[in-house]
Motif scaffolding. Structure first.
Motif, mmCIF file in Angstrom:
data_model
loop_
_atom_site.group_PDB
_atom_site.id
_atom_site.type_symbol
_atom_site.label_atom_id
_atom_site.label_comp_id
_atom_site.label_asym_id
_atom_site.label_seq_id
_atom_site.Cartn_x
_atom_site.Cartn_y
_atom_site.Cartn_z
ATOM 1 N N ARG A 219 -10.516 6.157 3.363
ATOM 2 C CA ARG A 219 -9.648 5.546 2.816
ATOM 3 C C ARG A 219 -9.496 3.879 3.300
ATOM 4 N N ILE A 220 -9.821 3.467 4.383
ATOM 5 C CA ILE A 220 -9.600 2.125 4.866
ATOM 6 C C ILE A 220 -10.708 1.346 3.944
ATOM 7 N N PHE A 221 -11.604 1.865 3.541
ATOM 8 C CA PHE A 221 -12.424 0.866 2.563
ATOM 9 C C PHE A 221 -11.673 0.748 1.200
ATOM 10 N N LEU B 234 1.022 -1.210 -0.035
ATOM 11 C CA LEU B 234 0.138 -0.084 -0.061
ATOM 12 C C LEU B 234 0.927 1.207 0.095
ATOM 13 N N PRO C 238 -0.550 -3.763 -4.014
ATOM 14 C CA PRO C 238 -1.239 -4.881 -3.588
ATOM 15 C C PRO C 238 -1.257 -6.317 -4.372
ATOM 16 N N MET D 50 -14.251 -10.424 -6.929
ATOM 17 C CA MET D 50 -13.206 -9.495 -7.786
ATOM 18 C C MET D 50 -12.693 -10.432 -8.675
ATOM 19 N N PHE E 255 -7.207 -4.878 9.005
ATOM 20 C CA PHE E 255 -6.787 -3.434 9.691
ATOM 21 C C PHE E 255 -6.898 -3.429 11.241
ATOM 22 N N TRP F 214 -22.162 -1.805 3.713
ATOM 23 C CA TRP F 214 -23.383 -1.820 2.577
ATOM 24 C C TRP F 214 -23.400 -3.273 2.231
ATOM 25 N N PRO G 205 -21.065 2.680 -3.613
ATOM 26 C CA PRO G 205 -21.972 2.194 -2.340
ATOM 27 C C PRO G 205 -21.767 2.927 -1.167
ATOM 28 N N SER G 206 -20.282 3.156 -1.100
ATOM 29 C CA SER G 206 -20.217 3.860 0.129
ATOM 30 C C SER G 206 -20.893 5.381 0.111
ATOM 31 N N PHE H 60 -16.998 -3.651 4.595
ATOM 32 C CA PHE H 60 -17.971 -2.739 4.082
ATOM 33 C C PHE H 60 -19.423 -2.720 4.403
ATOM 34 N N PHE I 4 -16.329 -11.043 -1.052
ATOM 35 C CA PHE I 4 -15.929 -9.673 -1.861
ATOM 36 C C PHE I 4 -14.498 -10.257 -2.855
ATOM 37 N N GLY I 5 -13.411 -10.783 -2.120
ATOM 38 C CA GLY I 5 -12.367 -10.927 -3.124
ATOM 39 C C GLY I 5 -12.449 -11.859 -4.215
ATOM 40 N N CYS J 223 -9.460 -5.486 -6.013
ATOM 41 C CA CYS J 223 -10.271 -4.479 -6.409
ATOM 42 C C CYS J 223 -9.281 -3.237 -6.929
ATOM 43 N N ILE J 224 -8.587 -3.254 -7.846
ATOM 44 C CA ILE J 224 -7.581 -2.414 -8.053
ATOM 45 C C ILE J 224 -7.690 -1.230 -9.007
ATOM 46 N N TYR K 87 -17.469 -0.820 -6.912
ATOM 47 C CA TYR K 87 -17.837 -1.544 -5.716
ATOM 48 C C TYR K 87 -17.319 -1.046 -4.459
ATOM 49 N N ILE K 88 -16.578 -0.031 -4.563
ATOM 50 C CA ILE K 88 -16.282 0.615 -2.971
ATOM 51 C C ILE K 88 -16.782 2.151 -2.882
ATOM 52 N N LEU L 67 -9.300 -15.478 0.280
ATOM 53 C CA LEU L 67 -8.513 -15.358 -1.011
ATOM 54 C C LEU L 67 -7.300 -16.201 -1.108
ATOM 55 N N GLU M 246 -8.513 0.845 0.617
ATOM 56 C CA GLU M 246 -7.338 0.077 0.907
ATOM 57 C C GLU M 246 -7.747 -1.258 1.163
ATOM 58 N N ALA M 247 -8.802 -1.601 1.903
ATOM 59 C CA ALA M 247 -9.248 -3.188 1.925
ATOM 60 C C ALA M 247 -9.789 -3.526 0.857
ATOM 61 N N GLY M 248 -10.290 -2.994 -0.143
ATOM 62 C CA GLY M 248 -10.645 -3.133 -1.645
ATOM 63 C C GLY M 248 -9.538 -3.459 -2.229
ATOM 64 N N LYS M 249 -8.503 -2.640 -2.680
ATOM 65 C CA LYS M 249 -7.327 -2.781 -3.077
ATOM 66 C C LYS M 249 -6.608 -4.103 -2.562
ATOM 67 N N MET M 250 -6.622 -4.539 -1.543
ATOM 68 C CA MET M 250 -5.918 -5.801 -0.736
ATOM 69 C C MET M 250 -6.607 -6.964 -1.391
ATOM 70 N N LEU M 251 -8.134 -6.824 -1.655
ATOM 71 C CA LEU M 251 -8.821 -7.983 -2.003
ATOM 72 C C LEU M 251 -8.978 -8.055 -3.383
#
Lengths: 257, 261
Positions: free
Chosen positions: B152-154, A57, A75, A104, A83, A91, B176-177, A89, A100-101, B163-164, B172-173, A152, B156-161
Motif C-alpha cells: 500500500r505504501i507504494f 490520504l 493528495p 508524472m 513515510f 524497481w 512494475p511492483s 520504488f 518520479f513526480g 500519480c492519481i 507506473y506502480i 516537486l 500512497e507514495a505514488g499518489k503523493m507524487l
C-alpha cells in the motif's frame, strides 16, 4: 505560502465489532509558513492519522484542513511526504525515484533528470544516482525519499517518524542534515515523532498531543538558536519540561485510555 | 536444481552421472532386453537421430511445434495478464470472476481436446487452444497475486507524487511492483504449455510437429525415433526454462536483492 489551518478535526475508525474507535477529537492547530513543527505524542495517539489527513490520504469525519486558504480534499502536489517505512520504488534507480513526480507531471526526461540530480546533491547522494534502493542503507534510503518529496517543490513537507527505524548515530546526522535542507529550501515542515530529544533538537514549536483520542494538549515554542547542543543546559531544560508535561494529568486522556 | 551452476568439480559430477546413465541404458538394452522395440539403445537412438537429420523433417517439426506453442502461450498472455490485472486491482471484479475461474481451473487441459476439435477443427489454432488452457491459469493467478500484494505504501507514495488515476497507478506502480510475480507465472506457464504440446498434436492437427511425429513414429513402431523426439522435447523445454530464468534473474535480481519492505 505554506500556512496550514486545522479546525475542529476528528477522525474515527470502525472496528470489526462495529464500534467506533475515535483516533482524533476536536483538534485545532495552526502551522505557519516556513515553520518547523514537531508533533509529539505516545504511540496510538493519532499522530500518523493527523498527518495522513493533512496529506489528503485519509478523509476526516469532521472538521477541515486548509492550506493557504484552500481546503484539502485529496493528495495535493503542494504537499510532499516522507513515510516512516521505506517507500522508494525498488524497481527504479535512485535518480528515477527522485524524478518520479516530475515524470508524472510530464516534464521531459532531460529536464527532470537535471532537477532530480540537483536534489540528490542536496541530500549528498549524487554519486548513488544509478543505484537501486536495495543497495542503499536505511539512512540513505530516507535521504532519497526526502529528495523525492522535495523534487516537486511542495510548500509543505510532512514527515512521519522518518528516522524512527535508524540507529541513533545516523538519526542524529539526518536530523542535522534536515535542518540544513530546511534552511536552504524554507518549507513548512510537519514532523511526527515520539522522541522528545528529536523534537527539541528540530522544532520551532512542539505540539504535544494527548493519548487517544488525540487532541492538542500543549504547544511549546523552542526559542533556542540553532545549531542546538543536545548536551547543553537549555536543551536539558526543554527536555525536562516536555517529559514532565507528557506525564501530567492534563495531557492524559479525559475519558478511558 | 543448482541455480548457481555450482563449482567446477560439482558440474563434472553431473556430467559423469549422465554418462553413467547412458552406459547403463546401453548395457541393459544390448544385453538384457535385446529388443529395440521395447527399449532402443542409445546407439540406436543416435543412429536414428542422424538419419532423421538427413531425411527427416526436424526443422519443420520444430517450427510447427513452436507455432502451436506460440499461439497457445501468446493467447494465455493476452488474456491472462489483463484479467489478472483487473481482478487484482478491483475487488468487485475479483468477487465476480473468482468462482468461475476456480471452477474452470482444475479441469485438466487435455479434457478440452474434444472442444478444441469441435470449435477450431483440425487446425494449428486447435493445438494452440489446448496449450492456452494449460498456460493461461498460471499467468492469470500469478498476475493476480502480484497485483494483490502491491504494498500500500507504494500506491500512497505514488499518489503523493501526482500519480492519481487508476490507469497511471497500474502502469507506473502496480505493474512494475507485480512484475516479478507475473514473470514467475509466465515461466510456470511455459513449462505447463510445453507439456501440453504432445497431447495437443496427438489428434492430427498438422502434418508436422514434434508431438505429431512422436505419435507418427509410434504408429510405425520405430521406437528409436520416438526416443529422439522425446529427448528433443525435453531439451527444448529445458532450453526455454534456462533462457527464461536467465532473463528473470538479470531483470529482477538487482532490485529484489535484500527485498525492500
Amino acid at each position: 505560502m505554506g500556512d496550514l489551518v486545522i479546525r475542529d478535526l476528528c477522525q474515527g475508525f470502525r472496528r470489526d465489532d462495529g464500534s467506533i474507535l475515535t483516533a482524533i477529537e476536536h483538534l485545532d492547530l495552526v502551522i505557519h509558513e516556513e515553520e518547523l513543527v514537531c508533533v509529539l505524542g505516545p504511540s496510538g495517539c493519532g499522530k500518523t492519522t493527523l498527518l495522513r489527513m493533512i496529506a489528503g490520504l485519509d478523509t476526516a469525519t469532521c472538521g477541515e484542513i486548509e492550506l493557504d486558504g484552500e481546503q484539502i480534499t485529496g493528495p495535493n502536489p503542494k504537499i510532499g511526504i516522507v513515510f516512516q517505512e521505506y517507500s522508494l520504488f525498488p524497481w527504479r534507480t535512485v535518480i528515477d525515484n527522485v524524478a518520479f513526480g516530475l515524470e508524472m507531471r510530464g516534464i521531459p526526461r532531460e529536464e527532470r533528470t537535471r532537477t532530480a540530480g540537483h536534489f540528490l546533491e542536496l541530500v549528498g547522494l549524487a554519486q548513488f544516482r544509478g543505484s537501486y534502493p536495495s543497495e542503499l542503507s536505511g539512512g540513505m534510503r530516507q535521504r532519497v525519499a526526502v529528495a523525492r518529496a522535495l523534487a516537486l517543490d511542495p510548500v509543505v513537507l510532512l514527515m512521519d517518524e522518518p528516522f524512527g527505524a535508524l540507529d541513533a548515530q545516523t538519526r542524529n546526522m539526518l536530523q542535522h542534515e534536515l535542518l540544513m535542507i530546511w534552511e536552504k529550501t524554507r518549507k513548512t515542515i510537519v514532523f511526527i515523532t515520539h522522541s522528545v530529544d528529536e523534537a527539541v533538537f528540530l522544532a520551532d514549536r512542539i505540539i504535544v498531543l494527548t493519548p487517544r483520542p488525540g487532541r492538542v494538549c500543549e504547544t511549546i515554542s523552542i526559542d533556542m538558536p540553532r545549531p542546538r547542543d543536545r548536551t547543553g543546559a537549555g536543551f536539558a531544560k526543554f527536555r525536562r519540561y516536555v517529559l514532565d508535561l507528557i506525564n501530567q494529568p492534563k495531557c492524559e486522556s479525559p475519558d478511558k485510555v | 536444481m543448482n541455480r548457481n551452476g555450482g563449482k567446477r568439480s560439482e558440474r563434472w559430477l553431473g556430467g559423469a552421472a549422465i554418462l553413467a546413465v547412458l552406459v547403463f541404458w546401453q548395457a541393459v538394452a544390448a544385453f538384457v532386453v535385446r529388443d529395440s522395440f521395447i527399449l532402443p539403445s542409445p546407439v540406436d537412438v543416435a543412429v536414428s537421430f542422424v538419419s532423421l537429420l538427413e531425411n527427416g523433417s526436424l526443422p519443420m517439426d520444430f517450427a510447427t511445434s513452436i507455432l502451436h506453442f506460440a499461439i497457445g502461450l501468446g493467447a494465455a498472455l493476452l488474456i491472462g495478464i489483463p484479467v489478472g490485472i483487473v481482478m487484482g486491482w478491483n475487488r468487485r471484479i475479483d468477487a465476480l470472476l473468482d468462482p468461475v475461474i476456480e471452477i474452470l481451473r482444475p479441469i485438466p487441459p487435455l479434457a478440452w481436446i474434444p472442444f478444441a476439435i469441435v470449435w477450431f477443427g483440425l487446425t494449428n489454432a486447435s493445438a494452440g487452444f489446448v496449450i492456452f488452457v494449460g498456460s493461461v491459469f498460471p499467468v492469470l493467478i500469478n498476475t493476480y497475486t502480484g497485483f494483490r500484494s502491491v504494498p500500500r505504501i507504494f500506491v500512497e507514495a505514488g499518489k503523493m507524487l501526482g500519480c492519481i488515476k487508476d490507469r497511471d497507478l497500474i502502469r507506473y506502480i502496480a505493474f512494475p511492483s507485480a512484475l516479478p510475480s507475473v514473470a514467475a507465472g509466465i515461466r510456470i506457464a511455459t513449462g505447463v504449455g510445453w507439456m501440453c504440446l504432445v497431447a495437443a498434436e496427438l489428434f492430427g492437427v498438422s502434418k508436422f510437429g514434434l508431438g505429431q511425429k512422436l505419435w507418427f513414429f509410434y504408429n510405425l513402431h520405430q521406437m528409436d525415433a520416438v526416443v529422439v523426439y522425446m529427448i528433443l522435447l525435453g531439451l527444448i523445454g529445458l532450453g526455454f526454462d534456462m533462457v527464461f530464468r536467465y532473463w528473470i534473474e538479470r531483470q529482477f535480481l538487482k532490485w529484489r536483492m535484500g527485498e525492500v519492505a
